[in-house]
Design a protein around this motif. Structure first.
Motif, mmCIF file in Angstrom:
data_model
loop_
_atom_site.group_PDB
_atom_site.id
_atom_site.type_symbol
_atom_site.label_atom_id
_atom_site.label_comp_id
_atom_site.label_asym_id
_atom_site.label_seq_id
_atom_site.Cartn_x
_atom_site.Cartn_y
_atom_site.Cartn_z
ATOM 1 N N THR A 126 0.832 -1.202 0.000
ATOM 2 C CA THR A 126 0.000 0.000 0.000
ATOM 3 C C THR A 126 0.863 1.247 0.000
ATOM 4 O OG1 THR A 126 -1.687 -1.187 1.239
ATOM 5 C CG2 THR A 126 -1.843 1.205 1.213
ATOM 6 N N ALA A 127 0.710 2.065 -1.014
ATOM 7 C CA ALA A 127 1.442 3.329 -1.074
ATOM 8 C C ALA A 127 0.692 4.393 -0.292
ATOM 9 C CB ALA A 127 1.608 3.773 -2.522
ATOM 10 N N GLU A 132 2.747 7.762 -6.146
ATOM 11 C CA GLU A 132 4.140 7.529 -5.759
ATOM 12 C C GLU A 132 4.760 6.418 -6.595
ATOM 13 O OE1 GLU A 132 5.678 7.499 -1.411
ATOM 14 O OE2 GLU A 132 5.303 5.412 -1.943
ATOM 15 N N ARG A 133 5.988 6.624 -7.032
ATOM 16 C CA ARG A 133 6.723 5.624 -7.803
ATOM 17 C C ARG A 133 7.758 4.964 -6.898
ATOM 18 N NH1 ARG A 133 8.838 4.745 -13.122
ATOM 19 N NH2 ARG A 133 7.426 6.313 -13.946
ATOM 20 N N ILE A 134 7.956 3.668 -7.072
ATOM 21 C CA ILE A 134 9.034 2.959 -6.389
ATOM 22 C C ILE A 134 10.210 2.850 -7.340
ATOM 23 C CG2 ILE A 134 9.768 0.825 -5.272
ATOM 24 C CD1 ILE A 134 6.882 0.175 -4.692
ATOM 25 N N MET A 135 11.383 3.291 -6.898
ATOM 26 C CA MET A 135 12.605 3.088 -7.667
ATOM 27 C C MET A 135 13.367 1.920 -7.037
ATOM 28 S SD MET A 135 15.004 3.709 -9.903
ATOM 29 C CE MET A 135 14.817 5.354 -10.602
ATOM 30 N N ILE A 136 13.440 0.822 -7.762
ATOM 31 C CA ILE A 136 14.197 -0.336 -7.304
ATOM 32 C C ILE A 136 15.670 -0.075 -7.576
ATOM 33 C CG2 ILE A 136 14.562 -2.815 -7.561
ATOM 34 C CD1 ILE A 136 11.843 -2.067 -6.396
ATOM 35 N N LEU A 137 16.458 -0.160 -6.543
ATOM 36 C CA LEU A 137 17.891 0.111 -6.637
ATOM 37 C C LEU A 137 18.648 -1.148 -6.237
ATOM 38 C CD1 LEU A 137 20.150 2.176 -7.071
ATOM 39 C CD2 LEU A 137 19.867 2.881 -4.683
ATOM 40 N N THR A 138 19.490 -1.648 -7.133
ATOM 41 C CA THR A 138 20.115 -2.940 -6.905
ATOM 42 C C THR A 138 21.567 -2.958 -7.368
ATOM 43 O OG1 THR A 138 18.059 -4.222 -7.033
ATOM 44 C CG2 THR A 138 20.060 -5.365 -7.636
ATOM 45 N N ALA A 139 22.412 -3.539 -6.543
ATOM 46 C CA ALA A 139 23.776 -3.868 -6.952
ATOM 47 C C ALA A 139 23.808 -5.356 -7.256
ATOM 48 C CB ALA A 139 24.765 -3.541 -5.835
ATOM 49 N N THR A 140 24.531 -5.735 -8.284
ATOM 50 C CA THR A 140 24.557 -7.141 -8.672
ATOM 51 C C THR A 140 25.983 -7.619 -8.910
ATOM 52 O OG1 THR A 140 23.710 -8.785 -10.258
ATOM 53 C CG2 THR A 140 24.282 -6.610 -11.143
ATOM 54 N N SER A 141 26.219 -8.875 -8.548
ATOM 55 C CA SER A 141 27.498 -9.503 -8.874
ATOM 56 C C SER A 141 27.372 -10.300 -10.169
ATOM 57 C CB SER A 141 27.957 -10.413 -7.723
ATOM 58 O OG SER A 141 26.953 -11.357 -7.398
ATOM 59 N N ASP A 154 8.948 -2.346 -17.260
ATOM 60 C CA ASP A 154 7.633 -1.821 -17.648
ATOM 61 C C ASP A 154 6.513 -2.141 -16.655
ATOM 62 O OD1 ASP A 154 8.494 -0.463 -19.928
ATOM 63 O OD2 ASP A 154 8.388 -2.270 -21.163
ATOM 64 N N VAL A 155 6.863 -2.486 -15.413
ATOM 65 C CA VAL A 155 5.838 -2.644 -14.377
ATOM 66 C C VAL A 155 5.352 -1.251 -13.968
ATOM 67 C CG1 VAL A 155 5.381 -3.366 -11.988
ATOM 68 C CG2 VAL A 155 6.727 -4.835 -13.510
ATOM 69 N N PRO A 156 4.056 -0.972 -14.054
ATOM 70 C CA PRO A 156 3.549 0.369 -13.739
ATOM 71 C C PRO A 156 3.919 0.798 -12.321
ATOM 72 C CG PRO A 156 1.846 -0.956 -14.793
ATOM 73 C CD PRO A 156 2.985 -1.884 -14.494
ATOM 74 N N GLY A 157 4.256 2.083 -12.182
ATOM 75 C CA GLY A 157 4.551 2.637 -10.871
ATOM 76 C C GLY A 157 5.928 2.318 -10.334
ATOM 77 N N THR A 158 6.773 1.716 -11.166
ATOM 78 C CA THR A 158 8.124 1.362 -10.716
ATOM 79 C C THR A 158 9.167 1.821 -11.721
ATOM 80 O OG1 THR A 158 8.276 -0.814 -11.805
ATOM 81 C CG2 THR A 158 7.227 -0.743 -9.632
ATOM 82 N N GLY A 159 10.383 1.978 -11.245
ATOM 83 C CA GLY A 159 11.560 2.141 -12.081
ATOM 84 C C GLY A 159 12.631 1.254 -11.486
ATOM 85 N N ILE A 160 13.656 0.934 -12.231
ATOM 86 C CA ILE A 160 14.724 0.109 -11.670
ATOM 87 C C ILE A 160 16.075 0.567 -12.211
ATOM 88 C CG2 ILE A 160 14.263 -1.679 -13.435
ATOM 89 C CD1 ILE A 160 15.444 -3.712 -11.368
ATOM 90 N N THR A 161 17.039 0.695 -11.305
ATOM 91 C CA THR A 161 18.413 1.022 -11.660
ATOM 92 C C THR A 161 19.324 -0.070 -11.106
ATOM 93 O OG1 THR A 161 17.982 3.400 -11.622
ATOM 94 C CG2 THR A 161 20.281 2.702 -11.418
ATOM 95 N N HIS A 219 8.630 12.414 -6.587
ATOM 96 C CA HIS A 219 7.525 11.566 -6.123
ATOM 97 C C HIS A 219 7.946 10.095 -6.111
ATOM 98 C CE1 HIS A 219 3.831 13.219 -4.827
ATOM 99 N NE2 HIS A 219 3.052 12.342 -5.436
ATOM 100 N N THR A 220 9.184 9.848 -5.658
ATOM 101 C CA THR A 220 9.787 8.516 -5.746
ATOM 102 C C THR A 220 10.348 8.089 -4.399
ATOM 103 O OG1 THR A 220 10.377 8.819 -8.087
ATOM 104 C CG2 THR A 220 11.647 7.190 -6.855
ATOM 105 N N VAL A 221 10.126 6.816 -4.057
ATOM 106 C CA VAL A 221 10.779 6.219 -2.893
ATOM 107 C C VAL A 221 11.653 5.067 -3.376
ATOM 108 C CG1 VAL A 221 8.960 6.840 -1.263
ATOM 109 C CG2 VAL A 221 8.827 4.655 -2.462
ATOM 110 N N LEU A 222 12.747 4.825 -2.663
ATOM 111 C CA LEU A 222 13.681 3.769 -3.038
ATOM 112 C C LEU A 222 13.324 2.454 -2.354
ATOM 113 C CD1 LEU A 222 17.099 5.653 -2.815
ATOM 114 C CD2 LEU A 222 15.726 5.194 -4.857
#
Length: 495
Positions: A126-127, A132-141, A154-161, A219-222
């Protein structure tokens, strides 16, 4: 209601939905619940269930504020036609042991099991603000990045870096990320190793000024898709029960018989899921940690001293090239009987000195459940060849670490042993061919074709098709520039 709190403090209590949305606690700790294991899973009833049924049962015990209907929808969407085996995680005999294949998802790595369902969990959190957009932030090996990108594209309401260590992933892993499609995705290489990138990501999550800026101006939370997110961790618990169910169906065991699991691991999430399964009632005899040359976990489980002040090795098992195993913090919390002050002190010591020592009584309890082994590069190569020669079965370098570890671990009479195979050998075809003593062609795609001819198996279409895919992302930055990169990316995606 079962509540979650930080490993470092019980001051703030949140629901599982809030914990998943937030990703990491405000104090830098990881979300845990003191109710873990109060609700047990019926072992005898597993044989009547398919993978999806087992997932609904296990996740229902771990995420109580999701309704049965919500979990059913999440499971149905996550474990459907995008998998090339109806069993999702099929168990196969391997000599006197068994191997659990976790690579039948869309990116050919075990991370798919969790990262196909995490976006669906996120969509049901629940936002506070519908815009509000969720920005997914991930480090990967190496593997988490592509699996997260595939899950969130392309999931609505999200971004990913996604950040990955420049030059320290395989050619296939790099292309999987750099060619990712989607209007809401961003990929960037970082000069440094995975630990550098992961530590920076954790600092970004703890940056209050950045959080305020993103919330008010974009308007973004991580949030996180790494296994520091409890929503990434708990889906992995399911396949331990699925393995047990398959052993039951084959009449290799009776309900209640113990099973031993050997798990290649770097960040400790994959094997921690096995401990969660044990807490839920799965009869686990031992969980054996298999490391590569970056054997910080082996040394810790042997001595009780965790020390990341050591050389960092770039190996042919890049997803395990990690010296700071984040999920170890969750395991320590449980074995220290919820002593948040102790955990906070250990993590402070790790941050300031690069090491910590656990009390002897805590280590003694840990070693009753966890064993450990490791393989150097020559042993990894020898394991790949030995597995092929003995079983006519090809394993990737990460799985080979577990194969070697199990081969050098004394067998407990009557206890079946299961290796978790974390990636398709076609993600690392050059290393596999070289281990088999076959001359490797110039490109990894020609290596895939050679491996296919040699083994009589077929390269996953999504991997083979990367050869002609368009490279979209070429950015390379220094670690100190990551915060600004996240800010700029969030602002652009919000436009």
């Amino acid at each position: 209601m079962e509540l979650f709190h930080s490993t470092r403090s019980t001051a703030s209590q949140v629901t599982s939905k809030q914990a998943i949305r937030k990703g990491i606690a405000s104090d830098g700790g990881l979300f845990v619940t003191d109710s873990l294991g109060e609700k047990k899973v019926d072992i005898a009833g597993l044989t009547d269930l398919d993978y999806q049924g087992i997932a609904r049962t296990v996740l229902g015990a771990l995420l109580p504020d999701f309704t049965e209907e919500e979990l059913a929808d999440c499971v149905a969407g996550a474990y459907g036609e995008q998998w090339d085996d109806a069993a999702i995680t099929p168990l196969k005999p391997l000599g006197d042991d068994f191997i659990l294949e976790l690579f039948h998802g869309p990116t050919s790595a075990f991370k798919d099991v969790a990262l196909q369902i995490l976006p669906r969990f996120m969509a049901r959190t629940t936002a506070s603000d519908a815009d509000e957009r969720i920005m997914i932030l991930t480090a990967t090996s190496g593997d988490t990045g592509k699996a997260a990108l595939a899950g969130f594209a392309d999931v609505p309401g999200t971004g990913i870096t996604v950040f990955y260590p420049d030059g320290k992933v395989s050619e296939v892993q790099h292309l999987q990320m750099a060619t990712q499609k989607g209007a809401n995705v961003q990929v960037c290489a970082v000069r440094g190793n995975f630990d550098d990138a992961q530590s920076a990501v954790k600092s970004i999550f703890a940056d209050g000024e950045l959080a305020w800026d993103l919330e008010n101006n974009a308007h973004t939370v991580l949030s996180s898709a790494n296994s520091i997110n409890v929503g990434r961790l708990v889906p992995q618990v399911v396949y331990y029960f699925a393995a047990y169910a398959q052993l039951l169906k084959r009449q290799e065991i009776n309900a209640g018989d113990e099973v031993e699991f050997c798990v290649p691991t770097g960040n400790f999430g994959d094997i921690l899921a096995g401990y969660y399964a044990q807490r839920l009632g799965l009869p686990v005899s031992k969980l054996i940690v298999a490391s590569d040359k970056n054997n910080v976990l082996f040394d810790f489980l042997t001595t009780g001293t965790y020390d990341r002040n050591r050389p960092f090795f770039t190996t042919i098992s890049p997803s395990m090239d990690i010296l700071i195993s984040s999920n170890l913090e969750r395991m320590l919390y449980y074995f220290a009987d919820g002593d948040t002050k102790l955990i906070s002190g250990l993590m402070d010591s790790l941050a300031t000195t690069g090491r910590y020592d656990v009390p002897a009584d805590v280590l003694a309890k840990i070693r009753k459940t966890f064993g450990a082994g490791w393989a150097d590069e020559d042993q990894v190569r020898a394991a790949i060849k030995d597995c092929w020669d003995r079983n006519h079965y090809v394993i990737d370098p990460h799985t080979a670490c577990a194969y070697h570890t199990l081969a050098t671990t004394p067998r407990t009479p009557g206890v079946p042993r299961v290796i978790l195979s974390t990636a398709s050998p076609y993600k690392f075809p050059r290393a596999v061919l070289e281990a088999l003593g076959v001359e490797a062609p110039a490109s990894d795609f020609a290596c895939m074709d050679t491996l296919s001819q040699l083994s009589g198996t077929t390269a996953p279409a999504a991997l083979r098709g990367l050869e002609n895919a368009e490279v979209r992302f070429t950015d390379v930055i220094d670690v100190p520039d990551m915060t600004g990169y996240v800010r700029d990316t969030a602002m652009k995606m919000a436009e």
